[in-house]
Design a protein around this motif. Structure first.
Motif, PDB file in Angstrom:
ATOM      1  N   GLY A   1     156.357  15.063  43.916  1.00 27.20           N
ATOM      2  CA  GLY A   1     155.141  15.146  44.721  1.00 27.20           C
ATOM      3  C   GLY A   1     154.423  16.470  44.564  1.00 27.20           C
ATOM      4  N   GLU A   2     154.843  17.256  43.596  1.00 29.74           N
ATOM      5  CA  GLU A   2     154.215  18.545  43.330  1.00 29.74           C
ATOM      6  C   GLU A   2     153.445  18.474  42.032  1.00 29.74           C
ATOM      7  OE1 GLU A   2     157.326  21.427  43.292  1.00 29.74           O
ATOM      8  OE2 GLU A   2     157.934  20.990  45.329  1.00 29.74           O
ATOM      9  N   ALA A   3     152.133  18.544  42.109  1.00 22.33           N
ATOM     10  CA  ALA A   3     151.300  18.485  40.906  1.00 22.33           C
ATOM     11  C   ALA A   3     151.382  19.823  40.179  1.00 22.33           C
ATOM     12  CB  ALA A   3     149.850  18.181  41.274  1.00 22.33           C
ATOM     13  N   GLY A   4     151.215  19.782  38.874  1.00 23.65           N
ATOM     14  CA  GLY A   4     151.222  20.999  38.059  1.00 23.65           C
ATOM     15  C   GLY A   4     152.490  21.135  37.269  1.00 23.65           C
ATOM     16  N   ILE A   5     152.615  22.267  36.604  1.00 19.43           N
ATOM     17  CA  ILE A   5     153.773  22.517  35.744  1.00 19.43           C
ATOM     18  C   ILE A   5     154.800  23.313  36.545  1.00 19.43           C
ATOM     19  CG2 ILE A   5     154.556  23.676  33.662  1.00 19.43           C
ATOM     20  CD1 ILE A   5     151.730  23.245  32.542  1.00 19.43           C
TER      21      ILE A   5
END
Length: 172
Positions: free
Chosen positions: A166-170
């Motif tokens: 649920g954490e967007a990004g790298i």
């Protein structure tokens, strides 16, 4: 978890890790074989036929053997943009649904892989290029790999851990 079951889980985990290590060794072999082949061509020499064939086999095995470990480590490609925007309860449900869908696809591919291996055995098929290689030794990677990936996706579909953070990004 009982003692016997704990040993089965440890053995299974060790087997998946061993497969990943073999895949890593094959990646190393692939690099070496390409360097040797290109070097020989640049020197005007003809690379050995088995060098090219072994690289092709390594590509197949490397992919198949490393895939279950990548699923376990969530190292496969997936996009968290949608799950990051969802409320936690819905995100959990969607993550488990996706993992279950992946489990079903892997189970079907396992079944089809078993059919393919059985067909190769029944026909006594050989891959005939640089050397005679029983085709079932190539196709056996499919049911093993997809079967283990089904187990790994089942861990996400039914276990405590979710496939999606649920954490967007790298995040590395």
């Amino acid at each position: 978890m009982s003692g016997a079951l704990r040993w089965v889980v440890r053995g299974y985990d060790a087997f998946v890790t061993l497969m990943a290590l073999v895949a890593a060794a094959m990646l190393t072999w692939l690099m070496i074989s390409i360097i040797v082949s290109v070097g020989m061509r640049n020197l005007g020499l003809q690379p050995m036929a088995w060098l090219f064939t072994s690289s092709e086999y390594a590509l197949l095995y490397m992919t198949m053997l490393g895939a279950p470990w990548l699923v376990r480590r969530k190292g496969h490609v997936h996009i968290e943009l949608v799950t990051a925007a969802l409320p936690p309860k819905l995100r959990r449900a969607l993550s488990r649904l996706v993992a279950f869908g992946c489990l079903v696809v892997c189970a079907i591919l396992t079944w089809k892989g078993i059919d393919l291996v059985q067909l190769n055995l029944a026909r006594n098929d050989f891959d005939v290029r640089a050397y005679f290689f029983p085709r079932w030794l190539l196709t056996i990677a499919f049911p093993i790999s997809f079967g283990l990936m089904a187990v790994e996706f089942a861990r996400f579909a039914f276990g405590r851990e979710l496939l999606h953070s649920g954490e967007a990004g790298i995040h590395e």
